[in-house]
Design a protein around this motif. Structure first.
Motif, mmCIF file in Angstrom:
data_model
loop_
_atom_site.group_PDB
_atom_site.id
_atom_site.type_symbol
_atom_site.label_atom_id
_atom_site.label_comp_id
_atom_site.label_asym_id
_atom_site.label_seq_id
_atom_site.Cartn_x
_atom_site.Cartn_y
_atom_site.Cartn_z
ATOM 1 N N GLU A 253 0.861 -1.195 0.000
ATOM 2 C CA GLU A 253 0.000 0.000 0.000
ATOM 3 C C GLU A 253 0.892 1.238 0.000
ATOM 4 O O GLU A 253 1.797 1.348 0.820
ATOM 5 N N ILE A 254 0.565 2.167 -0.900
ATOM 6 C CA ILE A 254 1.380 3.393 -1.013
ATOM 7 C C ILE A 254 0.553 4.581 -0.564
ATOM 8 O O ILE A 254 -0.605 4.735 -0.984
ATOM 9 N N THR A 255 1.107 5.402 0.295
ATOM 10 C CA THR A 255 0.479 6.677 0.612
ATOM 11 C C THR A 255 1.233 7.756 -0.139
ATOM 12 O O THR A 255 2.456 7.863 -0.022
ATOM 13 N N GLN A 256 0.504 8.535 -0.913
ATOM 14 C CA GLN A 256 1.166 9.555 -1.716
ATOM 15 C C GLN A 256 1.312 10.853 -0.937
ATOM 16 O O GLN A 256 0.587 11.115 0.017
ATOM 17 N N THR A 257 2.243 11.683 -1.374
ATOM 18 C CA THR A 257 2.299 13.052 -0.838
ATOM 19 C C THR A 257 1.222 13.857 -1.563
ATOM 20 O O THR A 257 0.547 13.364 -2.465
ATOM 21 N N ASP A 258 1.102 15.128 -1.173
ATOM 22 C CA ASP A 258 0.069 15.968 -1.795
ATOM 23 C C ASP A 258 0.248 16.027 -3.305
ATOM 24 O O ASP A 258 -0.732 16.065 -4.046
ATOM 25 N N ASP A 259 1.513 16.091 -3.762
ATOM 26 C CA ASP A 259 1.736 16.272 -5.194
ATOM 27 C C ASP A 259 1.456 14.996 -5.981
ATOM 28 O O ASP A 259 1.205 15.049 -7.179
ATOM 29 N N GLY A 260 1.515 13.865 -5.311
ATOM 30 C CA GLY A 260 1.327 12.602 -6.027
ATOM 31 C C GLY A 260 2.601 12.208 -6.779
ATOM 32 O O GLY A 260 3.531 13.015 -6.909
ATOM 33 N N PHE A 261 2.648 10.961 -7.242
ATOM 34 C CA PHE A 261 3.846 10.529 -7.982
ATOM 35 C C PHE A 261 3.514 10.358 -9.458
ATOM 36 O O PHE A 261 2.352 10.421 -9.866
ATOM 37 N N ASP A 262 4.551 10.163 -10.219
ATOM 38 C CA ASP A 262 4.401 9.981 -11.665
ATOM 39 C C ASP A 262 4.136 8.510 -11.951
ATOM 40 O O ASP A 262 5.062 7.693 -12.004
ATOM 41 N N ALA A 263 2.851 8.138 -12.102
ATOM 42 C CA ALA A 263 2.479 6.730 -12.214
ATOM 43 C C ALA A 263 3.155 6.061 -13.417
ATOM 44 O O ALA A 263 3.633 4.933 -13.325
ATOM 45 N N GLN A 264 3.232 6.804 -14.533
ATOM 46 C CA GLN A 264 3.808 6.222 -15.741
ATOM 47 C C GLN A 264 5.278 5.867 -15.532
ATOM 48 O O GLN A 264 5.724 4.773 -15.864
ATOM 49 N N GLY A 265 5.998 6.822 -14.921
ATOM 50 C CA GLY A 265 7.429 6.595 -14.657
ATOM 51 C C GLY A 265 7.630 5.408 -13.726
ATOM 52 O O GLY A 265 8.504 4.553 -13.956
ATOM 53 N N LEU A 266 6.775 5.361 -12.685
ATOM 54 C CA LEU A 266 6.913 4.278 -11.716
ATOM 55 C C LEU A 266 6.661 2.920 -12.392
ATOM 56 O O LEU A 266 7.380 1.948 -12.152
ATOM 57 N N ARG A 267 5.669 2.880 -13.281
ATOM 58 C CA ARG A 267 5.365 1.630 -13.978
ATOM 59 C C ARG A 267 6.560 1.157 -14.788
ATOM 60 O O ARG A 267 6.901 -0.025 -14.801
ATOM 61 N N LEU A 268 7.212 2.120 -15.476
ATOM 62 C CA LEU A 268 8.376 1.757 -16.286
ATOM 63 C C LEU A 268 9.489 1.168 -15.419
ATOM 64 O O LEU A 268 10.064 0.122 -15.727
ATOM 65 N N ARG A 269 9.759 1.858 -14.306
ATOM 66 C CA ARG A 269 10.832 1.367 -13.423
ATOM 67 C C ARG A 269 10.493 -0.021 -12.901
ATOM 68 O O ARG A 269 11.352 -0.900 -12.825
#
Ligand SMILES: Nc1ncnc2c1ncn2[C@@H]1O[C@H](COP(=O)(O)OP(=O)(O)OP(=O)(O)O)[C@@H](O)[C@H]1O
Ligand SMILES: Nc1ncnc2c1ncn2[C@@H]1O[C@H](COP(=O)(O)OP(=O)(O)OP(=O)(O)O)[C@@H](O)[C@H]1O
Ligand SMILES: [Mg+2]
Ligand SMILES: [Mg+2]
Lengths: 300, 225, 300, 225
Positions: free
Chosen positions: A130-146
């Motif tokens: 389970e991931i809790t994001q910060t207010d800005d959120g993360f880059d889902a596309q980038g994370l998927r690639l990694r």
């Protein structure tokens, strides 16, 4: 330039000049009452608008905060993959916290569907992080690639499917609140303008007399502008106070209705109310100035 | 002070007044007569710049009315005291405040003039009604208040439209004395009136000229009154 | 009784009497413009209110429609229990349809959590029955009792946990919409009343003259009442039309924002607009009547 | 027609009029004089029920003003034609419509009266101004329109407050003739005026009684005019 001079002339107090415009009578109170009624409405429009925007903030917060990563791997690879994904997440911008769920937690998640007796520990089921994001959120596309490069068994689910319609709904609510306030504010300005012009029309005789005995335009305009602007201001203050009192006495948000905030103003919202009286006074100021100049234009 | 050159005026229909030429000199005393509807009030309005002639030129204190700005007209009106036929007041201010209004409007409020108001009120017989409001005045009292308001600024020219239409003979004699007094002090006076006995009475005390509007023209009536 | 007579006298057309009240000029248009502006606002209040109530209806529908029964039983008992539960449901009032989920469907439900590869068919997992309720819903308590008696392995989940806050939110939205319309309608009535009184105050001379030449009170009141009521009506029609046009040109609901309905009126909602002009005309009627009678009371 | 019994009136301060008794009989012709502010207008207002006496009784057409309902007063006013000192009109209706207004208000609109209006307009010299609006009238024209409006209903009593204050001598003679004519037809006429020559002229043609307000009382002036 001349308009600016008239403006300042308009704000200078002058006992005699102030008396020239009647201070009582029905047409005199028209501006006050109109500004009051309109300020009252604006308070509610503001309250609605703030409530809508708080509501949409909560929805967005509640939904945007979480995402899940599902890791399917052979039993012996599982822990390594989980470690690796957690390592990746710890260096990903926008991830506030990441936590692998224990077996018991995963069981609790499934309980509504399968009851408490499902024998998860014996099954080759995926592990969840389970991931809790910060207010800005993360880059889902980038994370998927990694993830696909470094942990091929991991699949990111950012709950977008569930989130989208609710976020849209929340945005639309905010938008409706803003629309309501714009429309009510515009109508209020028109009404205050109308009231000032009507009061001025009813005082045509005062203008005629002043012009006949040699008062110049600046004097006449200033006399009316000061009176009407201050009346609109006073009326608006009364209206805002009345509106605020009513809003205060509305049923407060009940403890369990936490998803929808109450209509009350909260914190700095109250400051917005302070803008209403000066704004309506400005409208009355400009409207009276224009109307008085028009009436004067007809007098030789 | 006021000069008319071939002036004509029309309210839109035919010409009401045509081809009038006149030069009102400083210190003169004029009467203006003519039947009801002849154009006396219209003539006075031309003289204080409330109407602009359709034809011809009017100069007031040397300035062409056509070239005056709105503020010029306002300042000019402080030098011309006008008693209107339908005297209008500011109804929510007392009679005394109404009479003092021209002072306030022009910014000349001094104590000396405060005393002046009392004297003026006494002369027009309104001392007791000074604190009343205009709608509470009788017809004659309104006219007297209007006269007081017209002369409070001590203007160079006084134009009065039927100032004695609603007052009794004694009072109109008294008002005439006031106007004669002002004329003696050098003010120019022009009174529109159809009260022949008032005109006769004035003629016996001052060298008054009588203007008559008939057939749309301005005529100087001779001694034939 | 007398008031009733005056009312009908007020509605009878009379060419001469109608001309007694000025038909042009600024104070004459005051009532029209005020009624127009207020009708315009009411249209928006109605639109907001309807949108809120549609939104809350959808939420309630979407959530209230479904419930689930989970059946845990030994593999050989499973089908019998499922049959029995379906039989019970078919005789339960308030159940529209009931359907046992297939293995594939259950798998699809779990996919977000465990991925596509979970070997459900080999597991002793419970079976799910999806219930669609009728509008009235069923008696959850009664059903639970019957189930525990006849099919001890069946557990009813009526989704109450998820539903409650959203239903409350929806109710509160409807309530806010209703509050907005009540407040705007009341303020509008006050404003129209104010405008009629101001216009009447500006026409005091007409009343004085009429009274002096021997017009009786009914005649005078009727002359004003007719004029002002019809002005308010015309203004309100204009305002309603303007408001409706603006609402029509607002961005329509986008296809995917289906959870929040648009601001447009739908179907019978349009009929509500037809009530606004007569209502404002009635307010003007009563206000003018009262104000005229008050002005007349001051005249001997 | 109108009877006053020990009537007094006060606007709030001291008594303005005291202890007046008078019985205005049908067909009589009265003048009312007195200095400006004496209470002539107030007296007329008492006579048409616009003011209720502070002391004493007034009966109009036999009814006590105190016991009249508002509608009684309205109906009574259709039988009394009043020319007010400050003539007020409905400014957005033409002069002709204003004059015809009492007919419309009382519901007596017939063709015969339509002809009547034309005749009346001619008599008061307003034929040409019939389509004008009241604010476009001269002072004298307003007074004449007010007189025409007062008599259009052919009332039993005509009360006129300074009806000739703003018109020239010829026109006031003409208006007097109109009133004398009406008086000969049996109407009661009461004119408040300070125009002594008008009163003299009337006395030479009709047996006019002259009332005078002085020292707050109503006195019958003798032949001493
Ligand atoms: N604003 C106006 N529009 C049109 N006609 C007007 C206007 N003002 C006056 N008149 C007309 O012009 C004529 C002259 O009016 P004016 O007021 O000058 O007369 P006057 O000589 O003062 O009469 P009086 O002695 O009755 O006061 C009248 O017939 C009047 O009806
Ligand atoms: N509404 C009122 N309130 C108080 N005082 C009033 C009111 N109306 C008139 N008066 C006063 O009463 C007195 C008599 O007024 P009225 O109008 O009867 O006089 P008048 O005889 O008609 O005078 P004029 O010849 O000047 O018209 C005046 O001094 C006036 O100021
Ligand atoms: Mg005139
Ligand atoms: Mg009087």
């Amino acid at each position: 330039m001349k308009a600016v001079l008239v403006f300042f002339e308009g704000l200078r107090a002058d006992g005699h000049r102030d008396r020239v415009v009647p201070s009582t009578g029905f047409t005199a109170t028209l501006t006050t009452l109109t500004a009051g009624a309109m300020a009252f409405l604006i308070v509610f429009a503001l309250a609605l608008s703030f409530a809508a925007s708080r509501l949409s903030d909560r929805w967005a917060d509640a939904l945007q905060g979480t995402a899940t990563i599902r890791i399917s791997a052979p039993a012996d690879q599982m822990n390594i993959q989980v470690e690796r994904v957690l390592a990746i997440l710890s260096t990903t911008q926008g991830v506030d916290a990441a936590k692998a769920l224990t077996v018991e937690e995963q069981q609790a998640l499934l309980e509504p569907w399968f009851g408490p007796d499902i024998p998860l520990s014996n099954l080759p089921i995926p592990r969840l992080i389970e991931i809790t994001q910060t207010d800005d959120g993360f880059d889902a596309q980038g994370l998927r690639l990694r993830l696909s490069a470094e942990a091929p068994g991991a699949v990111l689910d950012d709950h977008m499917r569930w989130r989208k319609p609710l976020v849209q709904a929340a945005q639309r609510l905010t938008w409706l609140g803003a629309l309501a306030i714009v429309i009510i504010a515009m109508t209020s300005a028109a009404m205050v303008m109308l009231a000032a012009r009507a009061a001025l029309a009813a005082n045509a005789q005062v203008i005629t007399v002043l012009r006949l005995i040699g008062a110049n335009d600046a004097y006449i305009v200033a006399a009316f502008v000061r009176r009407f602007a201050s009346r609109a201001f006073i009326g608006a203050v009364i209206g805002v106070v009345a509106g605020a009192v009513v809003v205060l006495f509305l049923p407060a948000e009940t403890a369990n209705a936490s998803i929808l905030t109450g209509l009350r103003f909260q914190g700095a919202d109250w400051l917005w109310l302070a803008i209403v009286p000066p704004a309506l006074a400005c409208v009355a100021f400009v409207a009276t100035q224009l109307a008085a100049q028009r009436v004067l234009g007809d007098l030789s | 002070m006021i000069e008319l050159e071939n002036v004509a005026y029309s309210y839109g229909g035919g010409e009401l007044l045509s081809d009038m030429s006149l030069s009102i000199s400083s210190g003169a005393f004029y009467f203006l007569t003519g039947p009801s509807g002849a154009g006396k009030t219209t003539f006075l309005k031309l003289c204080y710049g409330a109407l602009v002639p359709t034809v011809g030129q009017i100069r007031i204190f040397g300035n062409d009315v056509r070239s005056m700005s709105r503020d010029d007209v306002a300042v000019m009106r402080r030098r011309i005291g006008v008693v209107h036929q339908d005297c209008q007041f500011i109804d929510h201010m007392s009679v005394q405040d109404n009479i003092a209004l021209p002072l306030a409007v022009s910014g000349n409020k001094t104590l000396a003039e405060d005393a002046n108001i009392k004297e003026l009120l006494a002369w027009v017989g309104l001392t007791k009604r000074a604190k009343a409001f205009p709608p509470e005045l009788s017809g004659g009292e309104r006219q007297r208040a209007a006269l007081a308001r017209a002369i409070i600024m001590s203007p160079d020219v006084i134009l009065a439209d039927e100032p004695t239409g609603n007052v009794d003979w004694e009072m109109s004699e008294r008002l005439l004395q006031l106007l004669l007094e002002l004329n003696r002090m050098g003010k120019t006076v022009l009174i529109a009136s159809h009260d022949l006995s008032l005109i006769r009475s004035a003629k016996s005390q001052v060298q008054a000229r009588v203007l008559r509007i008939s057939n749309r023209r301005l005529q100087l009536a001779g001694a034939n009154l």
